[in-house]
Scaffold this motif. Structure first.
Motif, PDB file in Angstrom:
ATOM      1  N   UNK A 190      74.682 -26.921  38.282  1.00 55.03           N
ATOM      2  CA  UNK A 190      73.423 -27.348  37.719  1.00 55.03           C
ATOM      3  C   UNK A 190      73.703 -28.412  36.670  1.00 55.03           C
ATOM      4  N   UNK A 191      72.864 -29.407  36.655  1.00 54.61           N
ATOM      5  CA  UNK A 191      72.929 -30.448  35.626  1.00 54.61           C
ATOM      6  C   UNK A 191      71.595 -30.427  34.898  1.00 54.61           C
ATOM      7  N   UNK A 192      71.650 -30.203  33.603  1.00 50.98           N
ATOM      8  CA  UNK A 192      70.446 -30.143  32.769  1.00 50.98           C
ATOM      9  C   UNK A 192      70.399 -31.425  31.949  1.00 50.98           C
ATOM     10  N   UNK A 193      69.337 -32.187  32.090  1.00 52.30           N
ATOM     11  CA  UNK A 193      69.193 -33.461  31.371  1.00 52.30           C
ATOM     12  C   UNK A 193      68.027 -33.355  30.390  1.00 52.30           C
ATOM     13  N   UNK A 194      68.314 -33.634  29.156  1.00 57.92           N
ATOM     14  CA  UNK A 194      67.273 -33.689  28.130  1.00 57.92           C
ATOM     15  C   UNK A 194      66.859 -35.128  27.905  1.00 57.92           C
ATOM     16  N   UNK A 195      65.590 -35.325  27.640  1.00 58.07           N
ATOM     17  CA  UNK A 195      65.085 -36.627  27.193  1.00 58.07           C
ATOM     18  C   UNK A 195      65.233 -37.737  28.228  1.00 58.07           C
ATOM     19  N   UNK A 196      65.217 -37.411  29.509  1.00 56.56           N
ATOM     20  CA  UNK A 196      65.280 -38.462  30.525  1.00 56.56           C
ATOM     21  C   UNK A 196      66.122 -38.058  31.721  1.00 56.56           C
ATOM     22  N   UNK A 197      66.145 -38.904  32.721  1.00 52.45           N
ATOM     23  CA  UNK A 197      66.901 -38.600  33.942  1.00 52.45           C
ATOM     24  C   UNK A 197      68.409 -38.713  33.712  1.00 52.45           C
ATOM     25  N   UNK A 198      69.155 -38.233  34.698  1.00 49.13           N
ATOM     26  CA  UNK A 198      70.608 -38.338  34.657  1.00 49.13           C
ATOM     27  C   UNK A 198      70.994 -39.814  34.621  1.00 49.13           C
ATOM     28  N   UNK A 199      71.781 -40.228  33.635  1.00 46.30           N
ATOM     29  CA  UNK A 199      72.187 -41.633  33.562  1.00 46.30           C
ATOM     30  C   UNK A 199      72.970 -42.057  34.810  1.00 46.30           C
ATOM     31  N   UNK A 200      72.713 -43.255  35.267  1.00 48.50           N
ATOM     32  CA  UNK A 200      73.361 -43.779  36.485  1.00 48.50           C
ATOM     33  C   UNK A 200      74.880 -43.710  36.396  1.00 48.50           C
ATOM     34  N   UNK A 201      75.425 -43.931  35.232  1.00 46.51           N
ATOM     35  CA  UNK A 201      76.878 -43.940  35.071  1.00 46.51           C
ATOM     36  C   UNK A 201      77.492 -42.569  35.370  1.00 46.51           C
ATOM     37  N   UNK A 202      76.695 -41.498  35.255  1.00 45.22           N
ATOM     38  CA  UNK A 202      77.204 -40.149  35.508  1.00 45.22           C
ATOM     39  C   UNK A 202      76.961 -39.663  36.940  1.00 45.22           C
ATOM     40  N   UNK A 203      76.104 -40.335  37.672  1.00 43.24           N
ATOM     41  CA  UNK A 203      75.763 -39.886  39.029  1.00 43.24           C
ATOM     42  C   UNK A 203      76.982 -39.740  39.952  1.00 43.24           C
ATOM     43  N   UNK A 204      77.963 -40.639  39.908  1.00 48.56           N
ATOM     44  CA  UNK A 204      79.124 -40.469  40.795  1.00 48.56           C
ATOM     45  C   UNK A 204      79.930 -39.192  40.521  1.00 48.56           C
ATOM     46  N   UNK A 205      79.799 -38.629  39.330  1.00 46.78           N
ATOM     47  CA  UNK A 205      80.551 -37.428  38.970  1.00 46.78           C
ATOM     48  C   UNK A 205      79.818 -36.128  39.311  1.00 46.78           C
ATOM     49  N   UNK A 206      78.553 -36.234  39.669  1.00 47.86           N
ATOM     50  CA  UNK A 206      77.762 -35.041  39.982  1.00 47.86           C
ATOM     51  C   UNK A 206      78.040 -34.592  41.413  1.00 47.86           C
ATOM     52  N   UNK A 207      78.158 -33.304  41.590  1.00 44.05           N
ATOM     53  CA  UNK A 207      78.320 -32.769  42.938  1.00 44.05           C
ATOM     54  C   UNK A 207      77.050 -33.033  43.734  1.00 44.05           C
ATOM     55  N   UNK A 208      77.173 -33.337  45.015  1.00 45.22           N
ATOM     56  CA  UNK A 208      75.981 -33.614  45.823  1.00 45.22           C
ATOM     57  C   UNK A 208      75.017 -32.430  45.901  1.00 45.22           C
ATOM     58  N   UNK A 209      75.532 -31.205  45.799  1.00 41.99           N
ATOM     59  CA  UNK A 209      74.678 -30.018  45.892  1.00 41.99           C
ATOM     60  C   UNK A 209      74.219 -29.508  44.519  1.00 41.99           C
ATOM     61  N   UNK A 210      74.492 -30.277  43.466  1.00 49.73           N
ATOM     62  CA  UNK A 210      74.114 -29.836  42.115  1.00 49.73           C
ATOM     63  C   UNK A 210      72.602 -29.822  41.955  1.00 49.73           C
ATOM     64  N   UNK A 211      72.119 -28.778  41.336  1.00 54.93           N
ATOM     65  CA  UNK A 211      70.704 -28.678  40.987  1.00 54.93           C
ATOM     66  C   UNK A 211      70.472 -29.547  39.760  1.00 54.93           C
ATOM     67  N   UNK A 212      69.529 -30.461  39.849  1.00 53.87           N
ATOM     68  CA  UNK A 212      69.215 -31.348  38.728  1.00 53.87           C
ATOM     69  C   UNK A 212      67.930 -30.866  38.069  1.00 53.87           C
ATOM     70  N   UNK A 213      68.026 -30.532  36.795  1.00 54.56           N
ATOM     71  CA  UNK A 213      66.873 -30.098  36.015  1.00 54.56           C
ATOM     72  C   UNK A 213      66.673 -31.112  34.902  1.00 54.56           C
ATOM     73  N   UNK A 214      65.446 -31.574  34.770  1.00 56.63           N
ATOM     74  CA  UNK A 214      65.127 -32.533  33.709  1.00 56.63           C
ATOM     75  C   UNK A 214      64.087 -31.900  32.792  1.00 56.63           C
ATOM     76  N   UNK A 215      64.334 -32.004  31.498  1.00 59.24           N
ATOM     77  CA  UNK A 215      63.447 -31.381  30.522  1.00 59.24           C
ATOM     78  C   UNK A 215      63.161 -32.328  29.368  1.00 59.24           C
ATOM     79  N   UNK A 216      62.048 -32.084  28.735  1.00 62.23           N
ATOM     80  CA  UNK A 216      61.732 -32.703  27.447  1.00 62.23           C
ATOM     81  C   UNK A 216      61.387 -31.548  26.520  1.00 62.23           C
ATOM     82  N   UNK A 217      61.355 -31.787  25.253  1.00 56.15           N
ATOM     83  CA  UNK A 217      61.087 -30.712  24.300  1.00 56.15           C
ATOM     84  C   UNK A 217      59.799 -30.985  23.557  1.00 56.15           C
TER      85      UNK A 217
END
Length: 141
Positions: free
Chosen positions: A1-28
């Motif tokens: 799982x990748x939890x992103x606060x305050x915006x989407x996953x930055x493009x620079x980190x996308x190559x390091x994410x597993x293809x099956x990773x659950x992406x959760x985006x949150x704001x507070x």
């Protein structure tokens, strides 16, 4: 799982994410105040000048949230991230409390004695993306 606060996953980190990773985006969003172990509603602040203290990595986000709530401090004291409050800091805060509201992040206020009487802004995550998949995964666990 990748939890992103305050915006989407930055493009620079996308190559390091597993293809099956659950992406959760949150704001507070602010939900209330914690003062002397009591939770108070957002509109419950007394009419007093405000001192804001913050020892967090990005205090500008906290200050922007306070402005959105209509809070304009007369003074802001910023400390390094994870600041350990000293005895002198505590005495200074206590002196300000005579005539001011002292507002802090919940993270910073947790390092102080609760009886001091500062107001800690409570923030709760609001999931923007991935909530259903997250709940499904949690049920599986």
């Amino acid at each position: 799982m990748i939890w992103c606060n305050h915006g989407p996953l930055p493009e620079i980190l996308r190559p390091y994410a597993r293809p099956d990773a659950l992406l959760v985006q949150a704001r507070y969003q602010p939900t209330g105040w914690l003062r002397r172990k009591q939770v108070l509603p957002l509109p419950s602040l007394p009419e007093k000048p405000v001192l804001v203290l913050a020892g967090i990595a990005h205090p500008e986000r906290f200050l922007a949230t306070l402005r959105q709530l209509g809070i304009h401090p007369v003074r802001t004291m910023l400390y390094p991230d994870h600041h350990t409050f000293t005895w002198a800091d505590l005495q200074s805060i206590e002196a300000w409390l005579d005539d001011h509201l002292v507002i802090m992040t919940e993270k910073d206020a947790a390092r102080l004695p609760p009886e001091l009487g500062v107001y800690a802004l409570l923030m709760e995550p609001v999931l923007i993306q991935g909530e259903a998949a997250l709940l499904q995964r949690l049920e599986q666990l």
